[in-house]
Design an enzyme around this catalytic site. Sequence first.
Site, PDB file in Angstrom:
ATOM      1  N   GLN A  39       0.804  -1.220   0.000  1.00  0.00           N
ATOM      2  CA  GLN A  39       0.000   0.000   0.000  1.00  0.00           C
ATOM      3  C   GLN A  39       0.842   1.278   0.000  1.00  0.00           C
ATOM      4  O   GLN A  39       0.356   2.325  -0.410  1.00  0.00           O
ATOM      5  CB  GLN A  39      -0.945   0.002   1.202  1.00  0.00           C
ATOM      6  CG  GLN A  39      -1.981  -1.111   1.125  1.00  0.00           C
ATOM      7  CD  GLN A  39      -2.903  -1.118   2.319  1.00  0.00           C
ATOM      8  OE1 GLN A  39      -2.580  -1.697   3.347  1.00  0.00           O
ATOM      9  NE2 GLN A  39      -4.045  -0.471   2.208  1.00  0.00           N
TER      10      GLN A  39
ATOM     11  N   HIS B 299       1.139  -9.031   4.828  1.00  0.00           N
ATOM     12  CA  HIS B 299      -0.022  -8.147   4.707  1.00  0.00           C
ATOM     13  C   HIS B 299      -0.548  -8.269   3.267  1.00  0.00           C
ATOM     14  O   HIS B 299      -0.508  -7.303   2.490  1.00  0.00           O
ATOM     15  CB  HIS B 299       0.354  -6.709   5.072  1.00  0.00           C
ATOM     16  CG  HIS B 299      -0.822  -5.848   5.433  1.00  0.00           C
ATOM     17  ND1 HIS B 299      -0.951  -5.204   6.644  1.00  0.00           N
ATOM     18  CD2 HIS B 299      -1.934  -5.520   4.742  1.00  0.00           C
ATOM     19  CE1 HIS B 299      -2.086  -4.510   6.670  1.00  0.00           C
ATOM     20  NE2 HIS B 299      -2.702  -4.681   5.515  1.00  0.00           N
TER      21      HIS B 299
ATOM     22  N   GLU C 282      -5.091 -10.044   9.186  1.00  0.00           N
ATOM     23  CA  GLU C 282      -6.513 -10.201   8.846  1.00  0.00           C
ATOM     24  C   GLU C 282      -6.793 -11.389   7.926  1.00  0.00           C
ATOM     25  O   GLU C 282      -7.235 -11.221   6.784  1.00  0.00           O
ATOM     26  CB  GLU C 282      -7.046  -8.918   8.207  1.00  0.00           C
ATOM     27  CG  GLU C 282      -6.920  -7.711   9.117  1.00  0.00           C
ATOM     28  CD  GLU C 282      -7.637  -6.479   8.568  1.00  0.00           C
ATOM     29  OE1 GLU C 282      -8.176  -6.550   7.444  1.00  0.00           O
ATOM     30  OE2 GLU C 282      -7.660  -5.458   9.264  1.00  0.00           O
TER      31      GLU C 282
ATOM     32  N   GLU D 131      -5.258  -1.765  14.329  1.00  0.00           N
ATOM     33  CA  GLU D 131      -5.617  -0.816  13.269  1.00  0.00           C
ATOM     34  C   GLU D 131      -6.955  -0.218  13.657  1.00  0.00           C
ATOM     35  O   GLU D 131      -7.845  -0.936  14.120  1.00  0.00           O
ATOM     36  CB  GLU D 131      -5.809  -1.483  11.893  1.00  0.00           C
ATOM     37  CG  GLU D 131      -4.552  -1.800  11.133  1.00  0.00           C
ATOM     38  CD  GLU D 131      -4.851  -2.395   9.757  1.00  0.00           C
ATOM     39  OE1 GLU D 131      -5.876  -2.029   9.126  1.00  0.00           O
ATOM     40  OE2 GLU D 131      -4.052  -3.234   9.313  1.00  0.00           O
TER      41      GLU D 131
ATOM     42  N   TRP E 199      -4.616   3.611  11.636  1.00  0.00           N
ATOM     43  CA  TRP E 199      -4.507   3.352  10.203  1.00  0.00           C
ATOM     44  C   TRP E 199      -5.022   4.573   9.484  1.00  0.00           C
ATOM     45  O   TRP E 199      -6.192   4.851   9.558  1.00  0.00           O
ATOM     46  CB  TRP E 199      -5.303   2.111   9.777  1.00  0.00           C
ATOM     47  CG  TRP E 199      -5.064   1.855   8.316  1.00  0.00           C
ATOM     48  CD1 TRP E 199      -5.756   2.392   7.268  1.00  0.00           C
ATOM     49  CD2 TRP E 199      -4.014   1.067   7.762  1.00  0.00           C
ATOM     50  NE1 TRP E 199      -5.204   1.989   6.087  1.00  0.00           N
ATOM     51  CE2 TRP E 199      -4.132   1.178   6.355  1.00  0.00           C
ATOM     52  CE3 TRP E 199      -2.987   0.289   8.301  1.00  0.00           C
ATOM     53  CZ2 TRP E 199      -3.253   0.524   5.484  1.00  0.00           C
ATOM     54  CZ3 TRP E 199      -2.123  -0.352   7.433  1.00  0.00           C
ATOM     55  CH2 TRP E 199      -2.273  -0.226   6.039  1.00  0.00           C
TER      56      TRP E 199
ATOM     57  N   TRP F 221      -6.355  -0.772  -1.497  1.00  0.00           N
ATOM     58  CA  TRP F 221      -6.707  -2.025  -2.175  1.00  0.00           C
ATOM     59  C   TRP F 221      -7.620  -1.774  -3.381  1.00  0.00           C
ATOM     60  O   TRP F 221      -7.276  -0.978  -4.237  1.00  0.00           O
ATOM     61  CB  TRP F 221      -7.294  -3.023  -1.163  1.00  0.00           C
ATOM     62  CG  TRP F 221      -6.353  -3.232  -0.001  1.00  0.00           C
ATOM     63  CD1 TRP F 221      -6.546  -2.853   1.300  1.00  0.00           C
ATOM     64  CD2 TRP F 221      -5.041  -3.833  -0.025  1.00  0.00           C
ATOM     65  NE1 TRP F 221      -5.452  -3.192   2.077  1.00  0.00           N
ATOM     66  CE2 TRP F 221      -4.516  -3.793   1.294  1.00  0.00           C
ATOM     67  CE3 TRP F 221      -4.235  -4.415  -1.020  1.00  0.00           C
ATOM     68  CZ2 TRP F 221      -3.256  -4.298   1.627  1.00  0.00           C
ATOM     69  CZ3 TRP F 221      -2.974  -4.928  -0.694  1.00  0.00           C
ATOM     70  CH2 TRP F 221      -2.507  -4.862   0.612  1.00  0.00           C
TER      71      TRP F 221
END
Length: 578
Positions: A122, A224, A270, A481, A531, A539
């Site tokens: 990201q 991630h 996650e 986050e 975050w 994304w």
Amino acid sequence: MAFTAVLALLAGARLAVSQNSSFPTSTAAANATQTSSGTGSLTTTFELSVDDFWDIYVGPVSTFSINTTVEPTAIPSSSLIPPPSLYYPPFPGGQQVPLQTKNESWQFPKDFWYGVAGAAYQIEGAVKAEGRGPSIWDVLTHRVTNYIVTNDTGDVADNNYYQYKEDIARIAALGIKTYSFSISWSRILPFGSGTVNEAALAHYDDLIDTCHQYGVTPMATLYHWDLPLYLQNTYGGWLSDSIVADFTEYARIVFNRYHSKVHYWFTINEPIVFCGFYPLPQNYFKATTIPDVEQPYWCGHHALLAHSSAYRLGKSINSSLSISFKTNGGYKIPRTDSSADADAVQRAWAFNEAWFADPVFLTGDYPSLLKDFVSGFLPDFTSEQIAQINGSGDIFAHDAYTSDFVMAPDSGIAACVANSSNELYPGCYNTTKLYAGDYWAIGPAGDPGTPWLNKATDWVPVFLKYIQDTWKPRGGIAVSEFGISEPYEELRTSLPSILIDPLRSQYYVDYMQAILIALSEGVNVVGTLAWSIYDNLEWTSGYSVKFGIQYVNLTTQERYFKASAFEYVNIIEKYLEK
Ligand code: GAL
């Protein structure tokens, strides 16, 4: 250093991805074998360099003018002046100015850590620099039509790969004490396994050392979501148990290298979300015969094994490390007091947080409501696997952005469970952001690009208490986050209008106060990570949705503090035990 791998390519659909690339015949090994008469199963193997692999599966990528590591520029003192007051505590009766209140019974403990987070794909950019191999996200952004609503890619992103020193200096200047970043697996191992890329290891060495130089505690996530493409294309990535050994080996390289200077580790980020990406779009990756509905659960199975294997390994390398995985979700509020909605809430926990948290924190195995479904196709964990998984989390690291009301499907839970074509199958619970009556939302909405996200900070104390009472994490709970997409921020064109982000500011102040309430009720919350460090590639929403506490001008790569950055730090400093 030359990195090569042998890749078997099936004739037919999967070759379609290379149609716009020139095929690197010069490095292809003539090793074709015909395995059967149908063209769909004709295979051949090629020896590919990393560059070949990029050319075939991704194609050309963009670069930015700053393409070597740069020293931080001085942070203008004018940018460190706090914004005008945005968050107004109540006016006491009859007074004309807001009361500057402080609740003396609230406190963040001295060792409470507070920081910001980002993730490699990201923010880093420099996707082909210094030997990085492609990840599945390079294909998803470059090749899969409409997968990213804005057609954005992570090619340049925030150029953090070259500007990390400035990024760390900036958060230190704000008073932020912790930086959580993720390591790009395909930088360290361009094909996911095999030869190690020393340049990538040296890069993260310097990033970590820079954190220490500025008095910022580094926290590292191993995975991630940026799976090395080669692992997806050769064996289906997380759908295969081969991932467990490869992830463990990657973890071994990284733990061995950095364990003496990084104390806090997160293995996987996650799994509910990245396993939910399966099935991946067809024709771009290795085909699988696993039914769509099963794929997230095969992924989850291997994620639990990979995480726990890495956990045990990390502890054997350095027993003092704090190692956890990051889970995600919100509080599940029964929409009515009906028993059907109460049952739906139990299903919602089982198919979300408890999917991973029960095995790691309670039993080594799945919650029974989930097991009823997955035992139809997943192998049972062996007793050795159960022992490996059980207890493999030092803190409960939860990415907890929002909360939802939960209710039974209209057709009822039993009818849904019996009908695999029900759109809510297999979870068979429903969610909404609206209170019963369908009129009021749970709280102010974030950007329309994030329909899953409303501010729901009132529910944070009860949520944290639920986590503590249910999973009893020995090292406490971290909100690893949290944040909100300021509505329509991408439409603002002038810098001053971007920099004042009132909903995000209020979100951080209210969220931190909610944590203070939880602490005062005896919930052991150990830290928070906002975050995000700055706006980044969100994304599938590309750069259209903003989560940063800093704005980044993507044309110049200049960074600017938003008001929320100050609000976040102020509320912590106000209540931090001195
Ligand atoms: C999390 C994810 C982050 C970020 C954030 C905001 O689920 O870990 O990478 O995208 O959501 O949507």
